[in-house]
Motif scaffolding. Sequence first.
Motif, PDB file in Angstrom:
ATOM      1  N   ASN A  52     -41.107  93.086 131.873  1.00  0.00           N
ATOM      2  CA  ASN A  52     -41.321  92.645 130.569  1.00  0.00           C
ATOM      3  C   ASN A  52     -42.355  91.880 130.190  1.00  0.00           C
ATOM      4  OD1 ASN A  52     -38.937  94.247 129.405  1.00  0.00           O
ATOM      5  ND2 ASN A  52     -37.613  92.784 130.738  1.00  0.00           N
ATOM      6  N   MET A  53     -43.741  92.279 130.423  1.00  0.00           N
ATOM      7  CA  MET A  53     -44.694  91.636 130.075  1.00  0.00           C
ATOM      8  C   MET A  53     -44.952  90.320 130.683  1.00  0.00           C
ATOM      9  SD  MET A  53     -45.932  94.318 128.840  1.00  0.00           S
ATOM     10  CE  MET A  53     -47.361  93.922 127.856  1.00  0.00           C
TER      11      MET A  53
ATOM     12  N   ASP B  30     -42.919  97.468 135.179  1.00  0.00           N
ATOM     13  CA  ASP B  30     -43.056  97.747 133.715  1.00  0.00           C
ATOM     14  C   ASP B  30     -43.632  99.260 133.905  1.00  0.00           C
ATOM     15  OD1 ASP B  30     -44.074  94.850 131.721  1.00  0.00           O
ATOM     16  OD2 ASP B  30     -42.101  95.558 132.210  1.00  0.00           O
ATOM     17  N   VAL B  31     -43.127 100.013 132.875  1.00  0.00           N
ATOM     18  CA  VAL B  31     -43.907 101.179 132.311  1.00  0.00           C
ATOM     19  C   VAL B  31     -45.359 101.142 132.227  1.00  0.00           C
ATOM     20  CG1 VAL B  31     -43.726 102.755 130.392  1.00  0.00           C
ATOM     21  CG2 VAL B  31     -41.517 102.131 131.556  1.00  0.00           C
ATOM     22  N   VAL B  32     -45.814 100.036 131.721  1.00  0.00           N
ATOM     23  CA  VAL B  32     -47.077  99.989 131.265  1.00  0.00           C
ATOM     24  C   VAL B  32     -48.044  99.442 132.781  1.00  0.00           C
ATOM     25  CG1 VAL B  32     -46.740  99.804 128.963  1.00  0.00           C
ATOM     26  CG2 VAL B  32     -46.955  97.652 130.374  1.00  0.00           C
ATOM     27  N   VAL B  33     -49.329  99.820 132.604  1.00  0.00           N
ATOM     28  CA  VAL B  33     -50.184  99.131 133.651  1.00  0.00           C
ATOM     29  C   VAL B  33     -50.543  97.789 133.585  1.00  0.00           C
ATOM     30  CG1 VAL B  33     -52.470  99.779 134.968  1.00  0.00           C
ATOM     31  CG2 VAL B  33     -51.068 101.517 133.938  1.00  0.00           C
TER      32      VAL B  33
END
Lengths: 174, 105
Positions: free
Chosen positions: B32-33, B54-57
């Motif tokens: 979550n960032m 996370d889904v993002v890199v």
Amino acid sequence: MLAKILAAGAMLAAAAFAPAMAEGGSLNDLQIAHIAYTAGLIDIGYADIALQKSKNADVRAFADTMERDHKAVNDAALALLAKLKVSPEDNPTSKTLNKQAADERAKLSALSGAAFDKAYADNELAYHQFVNKTLEETLIPETQNEELKDLLTSALATFREHQQHAAHLVAKLK
Amino acid sequence: MRRNLLLGALAGLAAGAPVLAAAETHVVEISNMQFVPAEIDVHVGDTITWVNKDVVVHTATAKDGAWDSGPMKHGAEWSLTVSKAGVIDYACTYHPVMKGAINAQ
């Protein structure tokens, strides 16, 4: 915005997403997914313009991250929908978002240099503020499928970071 | 060759070489960032393993440029063995709001 009855085949698959038929017309999950996906595509579109036009390293780094992140979130959303054997459903909200985005893209495309950088950053801040408020107050609370709700909640955390990053960028470009 | 090294090590221990505390591995989740935990206390010689949930890199990148995980996709892990004492600030290259610190003793 009452949800339309889905075609018979799709209705079985969509059993996981109970269409909201309540008075006052809240959104169903397939429309929510479409709105979230559309919002992401729009930001990728803005980032594309920035990467074509901007020479500012901070703006380019921000735009790179927008492309990378919104693509990752959208891919995850599509993967979830594919797993559940449903498709996102177009709707008036998505159409409005797309119309507004076309206007903004025309405005940005006419600018260059520092004027472009400032307009891009200002728009990114305003856009993320709007999308985040919509996610938090409407889309996430109205989502019925738990997996989609989790995905959107996690996406909101990402987009909140984007908003902070955009705010820093706006301050830096003043 | 290995046998000779082993015998040499045993001889060193027998001669009263100091026995070091076993090095630990610390896990930092990227979720979550955020780096979780954002601040950790470690000993020199310990290993830190970052795991991207996370889904993002994301990246874990030292502020002074000393080390860099490079891009970490969803599910990726990257480890660093802490080689010197001090406070090491780091951040995600793509998400400057994401910051962490390592207190190494």
